[in-house]
Design an enzyme around this catalytic site. Structure first.
Site, mmCIF file in Angstrom:
data_model
loop_
_atom_site.group_PDB
_atom_site.id
_atom_site.type_symbol
_atom_site.label_atom_id
_atom_site.label_comp_id
_atom_site.label_asym_id
_atom_site.label_seq_id
_atom_site.Cartn_x
_atom_site.Cartn_y
_atom_site.Cartn_z
ATOM 1 N N CYS A 286 -31.952 29.135 4.665
ATOM 2 C CA CYS A 286 -31.293 29.606 5.694
ATOM 3 C C CYS A 286 -30.334 28.413 6.634
ATOM 4 O O CYS A 286 -29.210 28.765 6.884
ATOM 5 C CB CYS A 286 -32.442 30.295 6.616
ATOM 6 N N GLU B 286 -22.006 33.779 3.277
ATOM 7 C CA GLU B 286 -22.805 32.802 3.117
ATOM 8 C C GLU B 286 -23.293 32.763 1.708
ATOM 9 O O GLU B 286 -23.665 33.991 1.109
ATOM 10 C CB GLU B 286 -24.163 33.253 3.959
#
Length: 174
Positions: free
Chosen positions: A18, A123
Site C-alpha cells: 500500500c 496505482e
C-alpha cells in the site's frame, strides 16, 4: 541516503504494498538528472529471484503475486512507453533461470513522466518507479496535492525550513 530510501520504497515487496513509492517528484532538471544517474545502475543491478528458499537470501526482490498481476504491471510499462515517458530501465524481459514459470517483473524506471500519463495517475502496485520533473518547490506541492491518491508523501532536503513548510502544505495521509 535519499537514493537508498527511494530504492527500498519503490522496489521492496516488488512494489506491491500500500505505501510503496511509485512516483518521485524531482525539483529541477539538474536534481532529476543526478537522481536518474544514481538510480539507474541500482535498478539494473537489483537481484531478483525467489525469496522463500534457503540460499536465496541475497535476492532483493521476488515475483509479483500472480500471472494476472504480472500481465497488468507489464501492461502499465507498455502504456508508459506508448504515452511518451522515457524508459530508463526496462523490467519486462527479466528471466530468472530455473524459475521460468515465476511471475517476475524486473525493476523498471521511467523519467519524464507527466501528470497526464496513466503510470502517474493510477496505482500500479509493481516494481515500477516514475520520475516527474517540476520547476520548483511550489509546483511540486501543487502536483502532490492534486493527485487523487494522496496516501503518503516525503521530502528529501537539507533545508529544515523547507521540510517544515512541506509538512504544513502537503495534503497526504502520511
Amino acid at each position: 541516503a535519499t537514493v537508498n530510501a527511494i530504492m527500498g520504497g519503490a522496489f521492496g515487496s516488488a512494489g506491491e504494498r500500500c505505501m510503496a513509492l511509485p512516483v518521485v517528484v524531482a525539483v529541477g532538471d539538474e536534481t532529476a538528472d543526478k537522481l536518474i544517474a544514481r538510480l539507474k545502475p541500482l535498478v539494473e543491478a537489483l537481484k531478483v529471484g525467489p525469496g522463500c528458499m534457503r540460499g536465496q537470501e541475497e535476492n532483493e526482490m521476488g515475483p509479483v503475486v500472480s500471472d494476472t498481476h504480472q500481465k497488468k504491471v507489464l501492461g502499465y510499462i507498455d502504456k508508459g512507453e506508448s504515452e511518451g515517458a522515457k524508459l530508463v530501465v526496462d523490467g519486462r524481459k527479466l528471466r530468472v533461470p530455473g524459475y521460468d514459470a515465476g511471475y517476475y517483473v524486473g525493476g523498471t524506471l521511467f523519467d519524464h513522466v507527466t501528470p497526464e500519463m496513466t503510470i502517474y495517475k493510477e496505482e500500479i502496485f509493481g516494481p515500477v518507479l516514475s520520475v516527474v520533473r517540476v520547476a520548483d518547490y511550489a509546483s511540486a506541492v501543487d502536483l502532490i496535492n492534486r493527485h487523487e491518491y494522496g496516501n503518503g508523501s516525503a521530502i528529501f532536503t537539507r533545508d529544515g525550513g523547507c521540510a517544515r513548510r512541506f509538512c504544513e502544505e502537503v495534503q497526504a495521509g502520511m
